[in-house]
Design an enzyme around this catalytic site. Structure first.
Site, short mmCIF file in Angstrom:
data_model
loop_
_atom_site.label_atom_id
_atom_site.label_comp_id
_atom_site.label_asym_id
_atom_site.label_seq_id
_atom_site.Cartn_x
_atom_site.Cartn_y
_atom_site.Cartn_z
N TYR A 1 33.00 84.50 -26.42
CA TYR A 1 32.69 83.20 -27.03
C TYR A 1 32.80 83.25 -28.55
O TYR A 1 32.10 82.54 -29.27
CB TYR A 1 31.27 82.74 -26.65
CG TYR A 1 31.02 82.54 -25.16
CD1 TYR A 1 32.05 82.62 -24.23
CD2 TYR A 1 29.75 82.25 -24.69
CE1 TYR A 1 31.81 82.44 -22.87
CE2 TYR A 1 29.50 82.07 -23.33
CZ TYR A 1 30.54 82.17 -22.43
OH TYR A 1 30.29 81.99 -21.09
N LYS B 1 32.80 96.18 -18.00
CA LYS B 1 33.95 95.96 -17.12
C LYS B 1 35.11 96.77 -17.71
O LYS B 1 36.24 96.29 -17.82
CB LYS B 1 34.27 94.45 -17.05
CG LYS B 1 35.27 94.06 -15.98
CD LYS B 1 34.81 94.34 -14.55
CE LYS B 1 35.98 94.24 -13.59
NZ LYS B 1 35.60 94.58 -12.20
N ASP C 1 30.73 93.17 -11.74
CA ASP C 1 30.79 92.68 -10.36
C ASP C 1 29.79 93.43 -9.47
O ASP C 1 29.07 92.82 -8.67
CB ASP C 1 32.23 92.77 -9.80
CG ASP C 1 32.93 94.09 -10.14
OD1 ASP C 1 32.38 94.88 -10.94
OD2 ASP C 1 34.03 94.34 -9.59
N ASP D 1 25.94 85.47 -19.61
CA ASP D 1 25.82 84.04 -19.31
C ASP D 1 25.77 83.86 -17.79
O ASP D 1 24.90 83.17 -17.25
CB ASP D 1 27.05 83.33 -19.91
CG ASP D 1 26.98 81.82 -19.75
OD1 ASP D 1 25.90 81.29 -19.48
OD2 ASP D 1 28.04 81.17 -19.91
N ASP E 1 22.24 83.17 -15.04
CA ASP E 1 22.09 82.09 -14.07
C ASP E 1 21.73 82.66 -12.70
O ASP E 1 20.87 82.11 -11.99
CB ASP E 1 23.38 81.26 -13.94
CG ASP E 1 23.37 80.03 -14.84
OD1 ASP E 1 22.71 80.10 -15.91
OD2 ASP E 1 24.00 79.02 -14.49
C1 IPM Z 1 23.61 78.97 -21.45
C2 IPM Z 1 24.56 77.86 -21.28
C3 IPM Z 1 25.44 77.76 -22.50
C4 IPM Z 1 25.96 79.11 -22.89
C5 IPM Z 1 26.60 76.85 -22.27
C6 IPM Z 1 26.12 75.45 -22.05
C7 IPM Z 1 27.65 77.00 -23.33
O1 IPM Z 1 25.30 78.07 -20.13
O2 IPM Z 1 22.73 78.87 -22.30
O3 IPM Z 1 23.72 79.96 -20.75
O4 IPM Z 1 26.74 79.72 -22.21
O5 IPM Z 1 25.55 79.61 -23.94
MG MG Z 2 24.78 79.72 -19.07
#
Ligand code: IPM
Ligand code: MG
Length: 383
Positions: A152, A203, A236, A260, A264
């Site tokens: 990013y 990775k 993975d 990221d 989640d």
């Molecule tokens: C998070 C979110 C953000 C990120 C997105 C919305 C860009 O997914 O805080 O994990 O990846 O930073």
């Molecule tokens: Mg995220």
């Protein structure tokens, strides 16, 4: 700054004054940040070691549509006056996400060099993990995400735009200094935790440049932390391990993109994405760090009074800890856990309470908590 600066608690000589820039943003952001400021007030009054002074900023998609900018040109400088930033959510269906993100949240993270993103996970009382046989403490993880470069970094571009030969590049950047500083931060966070264990996610089998540097630096930095045990896992395989051997994990460090995704998964395994907090940290404390619940704008429930404020409360606790108020941070988190355990939860967690019911119950639990033993009488709290 749109609304008036407010002094939430009276400042006396024994108080430190903590200056908080609040950016409620879009969607349910304002609802959960207001709730969070209310409980922060209750905590400040209870512990008596600090007072809050809150500067609200109206930086949001609404402002972007009105003025063409999410934040003013000197926005970063305005934030530098704060001790910490309390951020709600940003994004709405009418503006492409990448415009919103680079216009506000990533602009702040990168502009204030908040290079470490931390994401604690745990199964809260009253929340059920989708994993079978998960006990208290089994998913007590801390994910450290590299927050300034990697996938990013923003490097890349598009050429031949609109033609069949159009090309887009999205280059991941790994600098020795960038990897070193996140590794050092992750090892020191692991050292502060009881198990003193770090898993370095990589990775490097497929990504043979950046991620090989990542591994090399991890090995070097590890030698500075002989008291921290560590292992390495391919990203993975890490998803598999999180589901099948959750107890083998404690602190985790991963690249911007990998963490990221893994965070989640972590939130889902802990039973709810509605309660997870995050901190965008400048470990060197040159600039304010920014704290936010990770649930996002959630436009489907805006204004209904049912947004779950727990993510915002946990976020507030992280912020207090970062600001050196560890006792207040723990008191707040304990109060939130007690309220959840008492079944006072919003519909997303299966309860029937509203945002303000939960907020009131947490404020009550904070007020009645015994500051020394940290036991609140939640049985007496009415929703
Ligand atoms: C998070 C979110 C953000 C990120 C997105 C919305 C860009 O997914 O805080 O994990 O990846 O930073
Ligand atoms: Mg995220």
């Amino acid at each position: 700054m749109t609304t008036h600066h407010r002094e939430t608690t009276s400042v006396s000589a024994r108080h430190r004054r903590l200056r908080i820039a609040s950016i409620p943003g879009d969607g349910i952001g304002p609802e959960v940040i207001n709730a969070g400021l209310e409980v922060l007030d209750a905590v400040a009054s209870r512990v008596g070691t600090f007072a809050l002074s809150v500067d609200p900023f109206d930086w949001s998609t609404e402002r972007y549509k009105r003025t063409g900018e999410f934040m003013p040109a000197d926005g970063l400088d305005q934030l530098k006056a704060a001790d910490a930033i309390y951020f709600g959510a940003v994004g709405d269906a009418t503006v492409p996400d990448h415009i919103t993100l680079w216009g506000l949240r990533l602009k702040i993270c990168q502009g204030l060099d908040q290079y470490a993103n931390v994401r604690p996970t745990r199964v809260f009382p009253g929340v059920t993990s989708p994993l079978r046989a998960v006990n208290k403490g089994d998913l007590d993880w801390l994910i450290v995400r590299e927050n300034s470069e990697g996938e990013y970094s923003g490097h890349g571009g598009r050429s031949h735009t609109g033609f069949p030969e159009e090309v887009a590049t999205e280059t991941a950047i790994f600098t020795r200094q960038g990897v070193e500083r996140i590794m050092r931060y992750a090892f020191s966070e692991a050292r502060r935790r009881p198990r003193k264990h770090l898993t370095v996610v990589t990775k490097s089998n497929a990504q043979r440049h950046g991620l090989v540097l990542w591994d090399e630096v991890a090995t070097r930095v590890a030698s500075e932390f002989p008291d921290v045990a560590w292992d390495k896992e391919l990203v993975d395989a890490m998803t598999f391990r999180m589901v099948s051997k959750p107890r083998s994990i404690d602190t985790v460090v991963a690249t911007n993109l990998h963490a990221d995704i893994l965070s989640d998964l972590a939130a889902a395994l802990a039973g709810s994405i509605g309660i997870a907090p995050t901190g965008n940290i400048d470990p060197q404390r040159r600039f304010p760090s920014m704290f936010e619940p990770i649930h996002g704008s959630a436009f489907d429930i805006v204004g209904k009074g049912v947004a779950n404020p727990v993510g915002s409360f946990w976020t507030a606790s992280l912020m207090l800890e970062h600001l050196g108020e560890a006792h207040a941070a723990e008191l707040l988190l304990t109060a939130v856990e007690q309220v959840c355990a008492a079944g006072i939860t919003t519909p997303d967690l299966g309860g029937t309470a509203s945002t303000s019911d939960v907020t009131r119950a947490v404020c009550e639990a904070v007020r009645s908590s015994n500051s020394a033993s940290q036991t609140a009488k939640v049985g007496e709290v009415t929703a």
